[in-house]
Write a protein that holds these residues in place. Structure first.
Motif, short mmCIF file in Angstrom:
data_model
loop_
_atom_site.label_atom_id
_atom_site.label_comp_id
_atom_site.label_asym_id
_atom_site.label_seq_id
_atom_site.Cartn_x
_atom_site.Cartn_y
_atom_site.Cartn_z
N ASP A 1 -12.77 -45.38 -48.27
CA ASP A 1 -12.59 -46.51 -49.18
C ASP A 1 -13.57 -46.37 -50.35
OD1 ASP A 1 -12.34 -48.99 -50.47
OD2 ASP A 1 -11.95 -50.01 -48.57
N THR A 2 -13.05 -46.18 -51.54
CA THR A 2 -13.90 -46.00 -52.72
C THR A 2 -14.65 -47.28 -53.09
OG1 THR A 2 -12.02 -46.46 -54.18
CG2 THR A 2 -12.47 -44.15 -53.66
N ARG A 3 -14.16 -48.43 -52.66
CA ARG A 3 -14.89 -49.68 -52.96
C ARG A 3 -16.26 -49.69 -52.31
NH1 ARG A 3 -10.86 -53.99 -50.75
NH2 ARG A 3 -10.80 -52.36 -49.17
N TYR A 4 -16.35 -49.09 -51.11
CA TYR A 4 -17.61 -49.08 -50.37
C TYR A 4 -18.28 -47.72 -50.38
CZ TYR A 4 -15.40 -53.33 -48.71
OH TYR A 4 -14.76 -54.54 -48.65
N GLY A 5 -17.59 -46.71 -50.90
CA GLY A 5 -18.17 -45.38 -50.99
C GLY A 5 -18.40 -44.73 -49.64
N GLY A 6 -17.49 -44.98 -48.69
CA GLY A 6 -17.67 -44.40 -47.37
C GLY A 6 -16.39 -44.44 -46.55
N TRP A 7 -16.48 -43.86 -45.36
CA TRP A 7 -15.36 -43.86 -44.43
C TRP A 7 -15.25 -45.25 -43.83
CZ3 TRP A 7 -12.16 -39.98 -44.82
CH2 TRP A 7 -12.63 -38.79 -45.33
N ALA A 8 -14.17 -45.93 -44.11
CA ALA A 8 -14.02 -47.33 -43.76
C ALA A 8 -13.29 -47.56 -42.44
CB ALA A 8 -13.30 -48.08 -44.87
N ARG A 9 -12.43 -46.62 -42.02
CA ARG A 9 -11.59 -46.87 -40.85
C ARG A 9 -11.26 -45.57 -40.14
NH1 ARG A 9 -6.57 -50.29 -42.23
NH2 ARG A 9 -8.14 -51.89 -42.00
N ALA A 10 -11.14 -45.66 -38.82
CA ALA A 10 -10.65 -44.55 -38.00
C ALA A 10 -9.50 -45.09 -37.16
CB ALA A 10 -11.74 -44.00 -37.10
N LEU A 11 -8.41 -44.34 -37.11
CA LEU A 11 -7.24 -44.74 -36.33
C LEU A 11 -6.91 -43.61 -35.36
CD1 LEU A 11 -4.82 -46.62 -35.80
CD2 LEU A 11 -3.62 -45.44 -37.65
N TYR A 12 -6.83 -43.95 -34.08
CA TYR A 12 -6.51 -42.98 -33.03
C TYR A 12 -5.23 -43.42 -32.35
CZ TYR A 12 -11.51 -42.32 -33.72
OH TYR A 12 -12.75 -42.14 -34.28
N GLN A 13 -4.31 -42.48 -32.11
CA GLN A 13 -3.06 -42.80 -31.44
C GLN A 13 -2.72 -41.74 -30.41
OE1 GLN A 13 -0.32 -43.18 -34.79
NE2 GLN A 13 -0.27 -45.38 -34.43
N ALA A 14 -2.15 -42.18 -29.30
CA ALA A 14 -1.62 -41.29 -28.27
C ALA A 14 -0.29 -41.88 -27.84
CB ALA A 14 -2.56 -41.21 -27.08
N GLY A 15 0.72 -41.04 -27.80
CA GLY A 15 2.03 -41.57 -27.44
C GLY A 15 3.02 -40.47 -27.15
N THR A 16 4.26 -40.88 -27.00
CA THR A 16 5.33 -39.93 -26.77
C THR A 16 6.62 -40.46 -27.39
OG1 THR A 16 6.41 -38.58 -25.09
CG2 THR A 16 6.02 -40.87 -24.52
N GLU A 17 7.42 -39.52 -27.88
CA GLU A 17 8.74 -39.84 -28.40
C GLU A 17 9.77 -39.21 -27.49
OE1 GLU A 17 9.82 -39.95 -32.73
OE2 GLU A 17 10.92 -38.17 -32.12
#
Length: 81
Positions: free
Chosen positions: A28-44
């Protein structure tokens, strides 16, 4: 955004099954840093040529502007014409 994904297709009872893991980081450029991490595990799972469904677990960790965590279970139905 930076994304890493691992997937592999198997056949179970004559139906293609595709389990996956992925991790995604959001800058996020507003804060000048890594703002979020998203982890997913699944199956189709493909039932036939017109219908698939996806079941997954997700964890979202927000670092900026304040720390918070969200856990979710999801189900997606995909119908093809």
């Amino acid at each position: 955004r930076a994304r890493l994904e691992m997937t592999r297709e198997f056949t179970v009872a004559n139906h293609p099954v595709q389990p996956y893991l992925n991790a995604e980081l959001f800058y996020d450029t507003r804060y000048g840093g890594w703002a979020r991490a998203l982890y997913q595990a699944g199956t189709e799972v493909t039932l036939n040529q017109r219908f698939r469904f996806e079941l997954y677990l997700a964890r979202q960790v927000d670092f900026l502007p304040k720390h918070s965590v969200l856990n979710a279970v999801g189900l997606v139905a995909k119908l093809y014409f």
